[in-house]
Design a protein around this motif. Sequence first.
Motif, PDB file in Angstrom:
ATOM      1  N   ALA A 111      19.570  60.353  23.172  1.00  0.00           N
ATOM      2  CA  ALA A 111      19.738  59.045  22.529  1.00  0.00           C
ATOM      3  C   ALA A 111      19.507  57.922  23.521  1.00  0.00           C
ATOM      4  O   ALA A 111      18.876  56.908  23.191  1.00  0.00           O
ATOM      5  CB  ALA A 111      21.140  58.946  21.923  1.00  0.00           C
ATOM      6  N   ALA A 112      20.009  58.081  24.730  1.00  0.00           N
ATOM      7  CA  ALA A 112      19.842  57.039  25.745  1.00  0.00           C
ATOM      8  C   ALA A 112      18.368  56.850  26.093  1.00  0.00           C
ATOM      9  O   ALA A 112      17.885  55.711  26.192  1.00  0.00           O
ATOM     10  CB  ALA A 112      20.633  57.409  26.999  1.00  0.00           C
ATOM     11  N   LEU A 172      28.465  44.952  30.180  1.00  0.00           N
ATOM     12  CA  LEU A 172      29.044  45.556  28.990  1.00  0.00           C
ATOM     13  C   LEU A 172      28.672  47.035  28.970  1.00  0.00           C
ATOM     14  O   LEU A 172      27.489  47.394  28.913  1.00  0.00           O
ATOM     15  CB  LEU A 172      28.530  44.860  27.724  1.00  0.00           C
ATOM     16  CG  LEU A 172      29.114  45.368  26.405  1.00  0.00           C
ATOM     17  CD1 LEU A 172      30.644  45.250  26.391  1.00  0.00           C
ATOM     18  CD2 LEU A 172      28.508  44.601  25.230  1.00  0.00           C
ATOM     19  N   ILE A 173      29.693  47.883  29.029  1.00  0.00           N
ATOM     20  CA  ILE A 173      29.489  49.330  29.130  1.00  0.00           C
ATOM     21  C   ILE A 173      29.761  49.962  27.769  1.00  0.00           C
ATOM     22  O   ILE A 173      30.820  49.727  27.167  1.00  0.00           O
ATOM     23  CB  ILE A 173      30.433  49.918  30.198  1.00  0.00           C
ATOM     24  CG1 ILE A 173      30.201  49.210  31.539  1.00  0.00           C
ATOM     25  CG2 ILE A 173      30.229  51.418  30.348  1.00  0.00           C
ATOM     26  CD1 ILE A 173      31.337  49.358  32.517  1.00  0.00           C
ATOM     27  N   THR A 174      28.823  50.738  27.277  1.00  0.00           N
ATOM     28  CA  THR A 174      28.953  51.317  25.943  1.00  0.00           C
ATOM     29  C   THR A 174      28.511  52.775  25.958  1.00  0.00           C
ATOM     30  O   THR A 174      27.621  53.149  26.727  1.00  0.00           O
ATOM     31  CB  THR A 174      28.104  50.517  24.929  1.00  0.00           C
ATOM     32  OG1 THR A 174      28.382  50.968  23.608  1.00  0.00           O
ATOM     33  CG2 THR A 174      26.621  50.661  25.212  1.00  0.00           C
ATOM     34  N   PRO A 175      29.145  53.625  25.152  1.00  0.00           N
ATOM     35  CA  PRO A 175      28.709  55.029  25.090  1.00  0.00           C
ATOM     36  C   PRO A 175      27.263  55.131  24.610  1.00  0.00           C
ATOM     37  O   PRO A 175      26.788  54.300  23.837  1.00  0.00           O
ATOM     38  CB  PRO A 175      29.673  55.655  24.071  1.00  0.00           C
ATOM     39  CG  PRO A 175      30.844  54.734  24.016  1.00  0.00           C
ATOM     40  CD  PRO A 175      30.307  53.369  24.289  1.00  0.00           C
ATOM     41  N   ALA A 176      26.578  56.162  25.063  1.00  0.00           N
ATOM     42  CA  ALA A 176      25.184  56.393  24.662  1.00  0.00           C
ATOM     43  C   ALA A 176      25.166  57.007  23.268  1.00  0.00           C
ATOM     44  O   ALA A 176      24.880  58.191  23.074  1.00  0.00           O
ATOM     45  CB  ALA A 176      24.486  57.301  25.667  1.00  0.00           C
ATOM     46  N   VAL A 177      25.474  56.175  22.288  1.00  0.00           N
ATOM     47  CA  VAL A 177      25.531  56.593  20.889  1.00  0.00           C
ATOM     48  C   VAL A 177      24.562  55.735  20.089  1.00  0.00           C
ATOM     49  O   VAL A 177      24.572  54.506  20.241  1.00  0.00           O
ATOM     50  CB  VAL A 177      26.962  56.424  20.328  1.00  0.00           C
ATOM     51  CG1 VAL A 177      27.003  56.761  18.843  1.00  0.00           C
ATOM     52  CG2 VAL A 177      27.940  57.296  21.095  1.00  0.00           C
ATOM     53  N   PHE A 225      24.118  50.864  21.320  1.00  0.00           N
ATOM     54  CA  PHE A 225      23.392  50.194  22.388  1.00  0.00           C
ATOM     55  C   PHE A 225      22.702  48.937  21.881  1.00  0.00           C
ATOM     56  O   PHE A 225      22.629  47.934  22.577  1.00  0.00           O
ATOM     57  CB  PHE A 225      22.361  51.140  22.996  1.00  0.00           C
ATOM     58  CG  PHE A 225      21.724  50.603  24.245  1.00  0.00           C
ATOM     59  CD1 PHE A 225      22.492  50.041  25.250  1.00  0.00           C
ATOM     60  CD2 PHE A 225      20.355  50.649  24.423  1.00  0.00           C
ATOM     61  CE1 PHE A 225      21.924  49.541  26.409  1.00  0.00           C
ATOM     62  CE2 PHE A 225      19.763  50.156  25.577  1.00  0.00           C
ATOM     63  CZ  PHE A 225      20.552  49.601  26.577  1.00  0.00           C
ATOM     64  N   GLU A 226      22.211  48.974  20.659  1.00  0.00           N
ATOM     65  CA  GLU A 226      21.556  47.793  20.096  1.00  0.00           C
ATOM     66  C   GLU A 226      22.540  46.629  20.028  1.00  0.00           C
ATOM     67  O   GLU A 226      22.215  45.487  20.372  1.00  0.00           O
ATOM     68  CB  GLU A 226      21.015  48.112  18.702  1.00  0.00           C
ATOM     69  CG  GLU A 226      20.229  46.984  18.062  1.00  0.00           C
ATOM     70  CD  GLU A 226      18.987  46.615  18.856  1.00  0.00           C
ATOM     71  OE1 GLU A 226      18.549  45.459  18.741  1.00  0.00           O
ATOM     72  OE2 GLU A 226      18.468  47.480  19.582  1.00  0.00           O
ATOM     73  N   THR A 227      23.759  46.925  19.613  1.00  0.00           N
ATOM     74  CA  THR A 227      24.798  45.890  19.577  1.00  0.00           C
ATOM     75  C   THR A 227      25.105  45.393  20.979  1.00  0.00           C
ATOM     76  O   THR A 227      25.239  44.183  21.211  1.00  0.00           O
ATOM     77  CB  THR A 227      26.081  46.454  18.935  1.00  0.00           C
ATOM     78  OG1 THR A 227      25.788  46.884  17.607  1.00  0.00           O
ATOM     79  CG2 THR A 227      27.174  45.391  18.899  1.00  0.00           C
ATOM     80  N   ALA A 228      25.187  46.317  21.927  1.00  0.00           N
ATOM     81  CA  ALA A 228      25.546  45.945  23.298  1.00  0.00           C
ATOM     82  C   ALA A 228      24.493  45.055  23.930  1.00  0.00           C
ATOM     83  O   ALA A 228      24.813  44.052  24.575  1.00  0.00           O
ATOM     84  CB  ALA A 228      25.738  47.205  24.144  1.00  0.00           C
ATOM     85  N   ARG A 229      23.227  45.368  23.743  1.00  0.00           N
ATOM     86  CA  ARG A 229      22.204  44.588  24.428  1.00  0.00           C
ATOM     87  C   ARG A 229      21.973  43.225  23.801  1.00  0.00           C
ATOM     88  O   ARG A 229      21.355  42.360  24.398  1.00  0.00           O
ATOM     89  CB  ARG A 229      20.900  45.375  24.534  1.00  0.00           C
ATOM     90  CG  ARG A 229      20.047  45.481  23.307  1.00  0.00           C
ATOM     91  CD  ARG A 229      18.853  46.381  23.608  1.00  0.00           C
ATOM     92  NE  ARG A 229      17.944  46.501  22.488  1.00  0.00           N
ATOM     93  CZ  ARG A 229      16.753  45.899  22.435  1.00  0.00           C
ATOM     94  NH1 ARG A 229      16.352  45.131  23.420  1.00  0.00           N
ATOM     95  NH2 ARG A 229      15.965  46.058  21.383  1.00  0.00           N
ATOM     96  N   SER A 281      32.492  58.461  28.752  1.00  0.00           N
ATOM     97  CA  SER A 281      32.666  58.216  27.320  1.00  0.00           C
ATOM     98  C   SER A 281      31.997  59.275  26.447  1.00  0.00           C
ATOM     99  O   SER A 281      32.069  59.204  25.218  1.00  0.00           O
ATOM    100  CB  SER A 281      32.121  56.831  26.949  1.00  0.00           C
ATOM    101  OG  SER A 281      30.724  56.780  27.158  1.00  0.00           O
ATOM    102  N   VAL A 282      31.360  60.269  27.077  1.00  0.00           N
ATOM    103  CA  VAL A 282      30.660  61.314  26.324  1.00  0.00           C
ATOM    104  C   VAL A 282      31.331  62.658  26.593  1.00  0.00           C
ATOM    105  O   VAL A 282      31.404  63.098  27.746  1.00  0.00           O
ATOM    106  CB  VAL A 282      29.170  61.387  26.730  1.00  0.00           C
ATOM    107  CG1 VAL A 282      28.461  62.496  25.959  1.00  0.00           C
ATOM    108  CG2 VAL A 282      28.486  60.045  26.484  1.00  0.00           C
TER     109      VAL A 282
END
Length: 293
Positions: free
Chosen positions: A52-53, A13-18, A22-26, A40-41
């Motif tokens: 943030a990352a 699951l690939i998500t922008p570093a926002v 990331f909490e939702t993604a992991r 995505s940035v």
Amino acid sequence: MDAPLPREGSTWLITPAVPGRFETARRAGADVALLDLEDSVPQGGKDAARAAAIGCLTAAAAEGSAAVLGLRLNAPSTVNGLRDLVAVAESGLRPAVLLVPKVESPHEIELVAKVLDAEDGPPRVWALIETPRAIGRLPAILGARGLAGVVFGAADYAAATGCRRSTRALWYPRAALAVSAAAAGLPAIDSPHFDLEDPDGLRREAEEASDLGFAGKGAVHPRQLPLIREAFRPSARDLADARATLTAADAAGGVTTAGGRMVGPPLVAAARAVTERARSAPDVPVSKEVPGV
């Protein structure tokens, strides 16, 4: 962060570093949760995304995480890519997956591995293969020291070649990558399906990726994960055939037949691979009575 490397049939699951994403993604159930610092940035947001990352990965390392955590860097040939490398190196973080985009030579992989002290540890660096030149240089790239696996980038490949982002247009590079990775003993992950309103297209792509020998597929939204996982799961028919093959081979002790088909060493090896895939999928019931399971 010494999480295990992604298993076969993994979902990325690939998500922008926002912050917040990331909490939702992991926690979405993917095998790999990958923070993206690249496509995505926007250019003006690279510094904030990088900070943030690092913050998210630091917090996740302290808490522990069921998912394998990863980071897609900017290309090391760019200023932002160099800044990413320095930031990760200085943080002391070593995500289990470091995805390097726009890879066209082994030197890019070896540079990242060396800067992040990954040469002598477990391979962490993954190459994003997304240009015609990279497809033409696969043997060299796949021989890079510190390489853990490869990921196909459909969007950039289609843009570089001018082809459609369709199954038929991308069949060759996907097949070439899967075959070359298998020859090198490395896993390959297929590109995400970008249309969130096209579950049939996602299912078709994921099934084709499994047929081609990919170990998994990327996702850009949590709701894509179940379809991807289903495509890489051995079907009931696959398992039944594998069980029959292994039972016949064990009984005969050599070449025999099962279900009207010849059973020899290659088919036995394939059957054992099917049962291994079933065993790695916790939601697939596998009988302990099946030989080789």
